[in-house]
Write a protein that holds these residues in place. Structure first.
Motif, mmCIF file in Angstrom:
data_model
loop_
_atom_site.group_PDB
_atom_site.id
_atom_site.type_symbol
_atom_site.label_atom_id
_atom_site.label_comp_id
_atom_site.label_asym_id
_atom_site.label_seq_id
_atom_site.Cartn_x
_atom_site.Cartn_y
_atom_site.Cartn_z
ATOM 1 N N TRP A 34 -2.724 -7.144 10.071
ATOM 2 C CA TRP A 34 -3.419 -6.585 8.910
ATOM 3 C C TRP A 34 -4.798 -6.142 9.367
ATOM 4 N N LYS A 36 -7.306 -5.030 7.372
ATOM 5 C CA LYS A 36 -8.240 -5.136 6.240
ATOM 6 C C LYS A 36 -8.060 -4.077 5.151
ATOM 7 N N THR A 37 -7.290 -3.031 5.394
ATOM 8 C CA THR A 37 -7.034 -1.999 4.384
ATOM 9 C C THR A 37 -5.594 -1.510 4.525
ATOM 10 N N PRO A 38 -5.023 -0.957 3.439
ATOM 11 C CA PRO A 38 -3.680 -0.397 3.557
ATOM 12 C C PRO A 38 -3.662 0.753 4.566
ATOM 13 N N ARG A 55 1.582 -9.165 0.358
ATOM 14 C CA ARG A 55 0.524 -8.282 -0.125
ATOM 15 C C ARG A 55 1.151 -7.355 -1.143
ATOM 16 N N ARG A 57 0.499 -3.935 -3.792
ATOM 17 C CA ARG A 57 -0.331 -2.737 -3.841
ATOM 18 C C ARG A 57 0.093 -1.894 -5.026
ATOM 19 N N ASN A 77 3.598 -6.296 -9.802
ATOM 20 C CA ASN A 77 2.657 -6.603 -8.729
ATOM 21 C C ASN A 77 1.714 -7.745 -9.088
ATOM 22 N N PRO A 87 -4.273 -11.476 -3.643
ATOM 23 C CA PRO A 87 -4.868 -10.364 -4.396
ATOM 24 C C PRO A 87 -3.936 -9.155 -4.466
ATOM 25 N N ILE A 89 -3.955 -5.055 -4.250
ATOM 26 C CA ILE A 89 -4.789 -3.954 -3.780
ATOM 27 C C ILE A 89 -4.607 -2.795 -4.747
ATOM 28 N N ASP A 91 -5.138 0.744 -5.179
ATOM 29 C CA ASP A 91 -5.374 1.884 -4.308
ATOM 30 C C ASP A 91 -5.568 3.118 -5.179
#
Length: 107
Positions: A34, A36-38, A55, A57, A77, A87, A89, A91
């Motif tokens: 990972w 830190k971001t998609p 994870r 999204r 989600n 968490p 995400i 996006d």
């Protein structure tokens, strides 16, 4: 005789949770990275070993408008995230938000 993890999977409230729980119990993604971001696999290959079990999204809508399918995805989600204590995400693309707000104000 079924193991505890198999019983847990069988008692899941839906097939998606059952699939996730099965993948986790089989350590299917134990070596995933990972960054830190998609992002795609090239982006993730620069990351560190991911400590999160799952994870979730919520991606942006290309045309800028939300519909009933988004509500279903949001509940799915956030529900999975709540159960798994991870968490979500969000996006959201700034341009998409600007377009949506502008069109709502015009209407």
């Amino acid at each position: 005789m079924a193991s505890n993890s198999e019983n847990k999977i069988a008692s899941s409230s839906n097939f998606i949770r059952a699939k996730i729980e099965k993948d986790i119990s089989n350590n299917l993604y134990k070596d995933k990275l990972w960054n830190k971001t998609p992002g795609n696999s090239k982006h993730q290959s620069n990351g560190k070993l991911d400590e999160a079990k799952i994870r979730t999204r919520f991606p942006p809508e290309p045309n800028g408008y939300l519909h009933i399918g988004h509500a279903k995805s949001i509940f799915l989600n956030f529900g999975l995230a709540k159960i798994s204590l991870v968490p979500v995400i969000l996006d959201l693309m700034i341009q998409t938000l600007k377009k949506r707000i502008k069109n709502m104000l015009i209407a």
